[in-house]
Design a protein around this motif. Structure first.
Motif, PDB file in Angstrom:
ATOM      1  N   ASP A 143       0.863  -1.305   0.012  1.00 46.05           N
ATOM      2  CA  ASP A 143       0.087  -0.133  -0.042  1.00 46.05           C
ATOM      3  C   ASP A 143       0.891   1.247  -0.084  1.00 46.05           C
ATOM      4  N   ASP A 144       1.190   1.880  -1.132  1.00 43.31           N
ATOM      5  CA  ASP A 144       2.137   2.877  -1.070  1.00 43.31           C
ATOM      6  C   ASP A 144       1.196   4.040  -0.674  1.00 43.31           C
ATOM      7  N   GLY A 145       1.814   4.965   0.175  1.00 45.80           N
ATOM      8  CA  GLY A 145       1.285   5.985   0.779  1.00 45.80           C
ATOM      9  C   GLY A 145       0.876   5.733   2.006  1.00 45.80           C
ATOM     10  N   GLY A 146       0.663   4.417   2.566  1.00 49.81           N
ATOM     11  CA  GLY A 146       0.414   3.967   3.751  1.00 49.81           C
ATOM     12  C   GLY A 146       1.784   4.189   4.901  1.00 49.81           C
ATOM     13  N   PRO A 147       1.470   3.889   6.060  1.00 52.29           N
ATOM     14  CA  PRO A 147       2.415   4.185   6.997  1.00 52.29           C
ATOM     15  C   PRO A 147       3.737   3.128   6.971  1.00 52.29           C
ATOM     16  N   CYS A 148       4.718   3.596   7.389  1.00 54.26           N
ATOM     17  CA  CYS A 148       6.085   3.041   7.186  1.00 54.26           C
ATOM     18  C   CYS A 148       6.652   2.944   8.490  1.00 54.26           C
ATOM     19  N   GLY A 149       7.700   2.048   8.539  1.00 53.03           N
ATOM     20  CA  GLY A 149       8.250   2.203  10.076  1.00 53.03           C
ATOM     21  C   GLY A 149       9.148   0.937  10.418  1.00 53.03           C
ATOM     22  N   TRP A 150       9.428   0.898  11.734  1.00 53.39           N
ATOM     23  CA  TRP A 150      10.095  -0.339  11.954  1.00 53.39           C
ATOM     24  C   TRP A 150       9.560  -0.945  13.453  1.00 53.39           C
ATOM     25  N   LEU A 151       9.629  -2.265  13.449  1.00 49.81           N
ATOM     26  CA  LEU A 151       9.148  -2.816  14.582  1.00 49.81           C
ATOM     27  C   LEU A 151      10.286  -3.441  15.388  1.00 49.81           C
ATOM     28  N   ASP A 152      10.026  -3.481  16.702  1.00 46.82           N
ATOM     29  CA  ASP A 152      11.035  -4.055  17.774  1.00 46.82           C
ATOM     30  C   ASP A 152      12.487  -3.182  17.606  1.00 46.82           C
ATOM     31  N   LEU A 153      12.483  -2.156  17.777  1.00 45.27           N
ATOM     32  CA  LEU A 153      13.709  -1.413  17.958  1.00 45.27           C
ATOM     33  C   LEU A 153      14.136  -1.118  19.644  1.00 45.27           C
ATOM     34  N   PRO A 154      15.291  -1.113  19.966  1.00 40.63           N
ATOM     35  CA  PRO A 154      15.478  -0.616  21.081  1.00 40.63           C
ATOM     36  C   PRO A 154      15.047   0.727  21.210  1.00 40.63           C
ATOM     37  N   VAL A 155      14.274   1.065  22.580  1.00 45.59           N
ATOM     38  CA  VAL A 155      13.708   2.509  22.723  1.00 45.59           C
ATOM     39  C   VAL A 155      14.915   3.623  22.108  1.00 45.59           C
ATOM     40  N   ALA A 156      15.972   3.707  22.560  1.00 46.10           N
ATOM     41  CA  ALA A 156      16.751   4.915  22.209  1.00 46.10           C
ATOM     42  C   ALA A 156      16.916   4.902  20.646  1.00 46.10           C
ATOM     43  N   GLU A 157      16.988   3.663  19.845  1.00 46.12           N
ATOM     44  CA  GLU A 157      17.287   3.786  18.465  1.00 46.12           C
ATOM     45  C   GLU A 157      16.008   4.324  17.994  1.00 46.12           C
ATOM     46  N   ALA A 158      14.793   4.031  18.375  1.00 43.84           N
ATOM     47  CA  ALA A 158      13.445   4.469  17.800  1.00 43.84           C
ATOM     48  C   ALA A 158      13.403   6.038  17.981  1.00 43.84           C
ATOM     49  N   GLU A 159      13.907   6.298  19.034  1.00 41.19           N
ATOM     50  CA  GLU A 159      13.695   7.918  19.217  1.00 41.19           C
ATOM     51  C   GLU A 159      14.821   8.659  18.532  1.00 41.19           C
ATOM     52  N   ARG A 160      16.048   8.082  18.275  1.00 40.06           N
ATOM     53  CA  ARG A 160      17.020   8.702  17.466  1.00 40.06           C
ATOM     54  C   ARG A 160      16.447   8.655  15.815  1.00 40.06           C
ATOM     55  N   LYS A 161      15.896   7.545  15.313  1.00 43.08           N
ATOM     56  CA  LYS A 161      15.247   7.623  14.244  1.00 43.08           C
ATOM     57  C   LYS A 161      14.246   8.613  13.992  1.00 43.08           C
ATOM     58  N   ALA A 162      13.295   8.741  15.223  1.00 47.26           N
ATOM     59  CA  ALA A 162      12.296  10.061  14.994  1.00 47.26           C
ATOM     60  C   ALA A 162      12.828  11.266  14.980  1.00 47.26           C
ATOM     61  N   ALA A 163      13.995  11.594  15.602  1.00 48.00           N
ATOM     62  CA  ALA A 163      14.619  12.883  15.663  1.00 48.00           C
ATOM     63  C   ALA A 163      15.163  12.882  14.380  1.00 48.00           C
ATOM     64  N   ALA A 164      15.740  12.101  13.600  1.00 48.51           N
ATOM     65  CA  ALA A 164      16.108  12.210  11.721  1.00 48.51           C
ATOM     66  C   ALA A 164      14.792  12.511  11.127  1.00 48.51           C
ATOM     67  N   LEU A 165      13.667  11.779  11.356  1.00 54.53           N
ATOM     68  CA  LEU A 165      12.692  12.166  10.452  1.00 54.53           C
ATOM     69  C   LEU A 165      12.031  13.559  10.716  1.00 54.53           C
ATOM     70  N   GLU A 166      12.136  14.044  12.078  1.00 51.06           N
ATOM     71  CA  GLU A 166      11.700  15.448  12.451  1.00 51.06           C
ATOM     72  C   GLU A 166      12.719  16.492  11.604  1.00 51.06           C
TER      73      GLU A 166
END
Length: 300
Positions: A172-195
């Motif tokens: 489904d192009d246009g639908g949500p993307c992301g990553w499952l089961d990341l260490p919390v710190a890594e998920a927060e770093r990726k979120a900061a990069a997206l921002e």
């Protein structure tokens, strides 16, 4: 097919839950983890209600119904569905749980009303009262050190081309993307990069993201992501617990305002044909609510 099904209703099995404490709870998912902060654990209140044959619990914005149930086996949960007035997809109109205990002697055949519950936009939980004391909810930290990160919006395809990540809805192009089961710190770093990327390339607009810590609340939502009724079963304190999500659009059409708007629905006990006891939560179709509202307006 049950005798309560109407011409347009279809029944769907949602799975089985366990209640080794002998007390089953049907409750609002958004408040399950809040009960201890209000004075006493959910299990204590539920045990008292079940000892009286079942009852409704309410404290602040938290609500649940507790009933006696079979402690040494599984309890089947099923739902009758109707087409949603929002998108015509199936939505729950009746939720039933076979409690595995006999109908009380001398109780007659009439249903017993225990109270009513709103449809919590955060979801509904069916599970053992004691197990739910261990529930991790919306405000809790990850209980395994992991988190899921999802991003979506107008620029999701451009972000996916730059950052990668899996499609949360395959193909489904246009639908949500992301990553499952990341260490919390890594998920927060990726979120900061997206921002930072959104701010640099799109003036900070057109992309949103969410870091969801692994809690029981998030796990049941994730488990039900691909289920047509958003129902997912998880393990909580060694017990099988069922969580049911609600389509946001349908919720806005049928249940918006919840308790404050009088959008509450009866929870009853019924005598089954085999002499057992069934817990039933009846959620009328939208047109029935429209008719009721018109009648009340006329009487006023």
């Amino acid at each position: 097919m049950s005798e309560i099904a109407g011409e347009t209703e279809t029944w769907t099995g949602l799975g089985e839950v366990t209640a080794p404490s002998g007390v089953l709870v049907l409750g609002m998912a958004g408040g399950i983890g809040v009960w201890p902060e209000l004075g006493r654990p959910l299990s204590e209140r539920a045990r008292e209600a079940a000892a009286a044959g079942g009852g409704h619990l309410r404290d602040g914005l938290c609500e649940a119904v507790a009933v006696p149930a079979r402690a040494d086996g599984t309890l089947t949960v099923r739902a009758a569905t109707e087409p949603s007035v929002f998108d015509e997809e199936p939505v729950i109109s009746v939720l039933e749980v076979e409690l595995g205990v006999p109908w009380p002697d001398g109780a007659g055949d009439a249903p017993v009303r225990l109270g009513d519950l709103p449809v919590d936009r955060c979801g509904t939980v069916v599970g053992d009262a004691v197990a739910l004391d261990a529930w991790t909810g919306l405000a809790d930290e990850s209980d395994d050190g992991l988190a899921d990160l999802a991003y979506w919006g107008r620029h999701v395809d451009a972000a996916h081309a730059h950052f990668g990540g899996e499609r949360m809805t395959p193909g489904d192009d246009g639908g949500p993307c992301g990553w499952l089961d990341l260490p919390v710190a890594e998920a927060e770093r990726k979120a900061a990069a997206l921002e930072a990327w959104t701010r640099e390339h799109h003036q900070g607009r057109g992309l949103v993201w969410s870091v969801d810590a692994h809690t029981d609340f998030h796990r049941f939502q994730r488990a039900g992501r691909d289920h047509p009724l958003e129902a997912g079963r998880i393990e909580v304190a060694g017990c099988r617990v069922l969580g049911i999500g609600w389509n946001p659009g349908d919720h806005a059409m049928r249940h918006h305002g919840e308790r404050d708007a009088g959008q509450v629905h009866p929870v009853t006990l019924h005598r089954a044909a085999d002499g057992g006891t069934v817990l039933r939560w009846t959620i009328p179709p939208h047109d029935e609510w429209d008719e009721r509202d018109e009648q009340e307006e006329y009487r006023a």
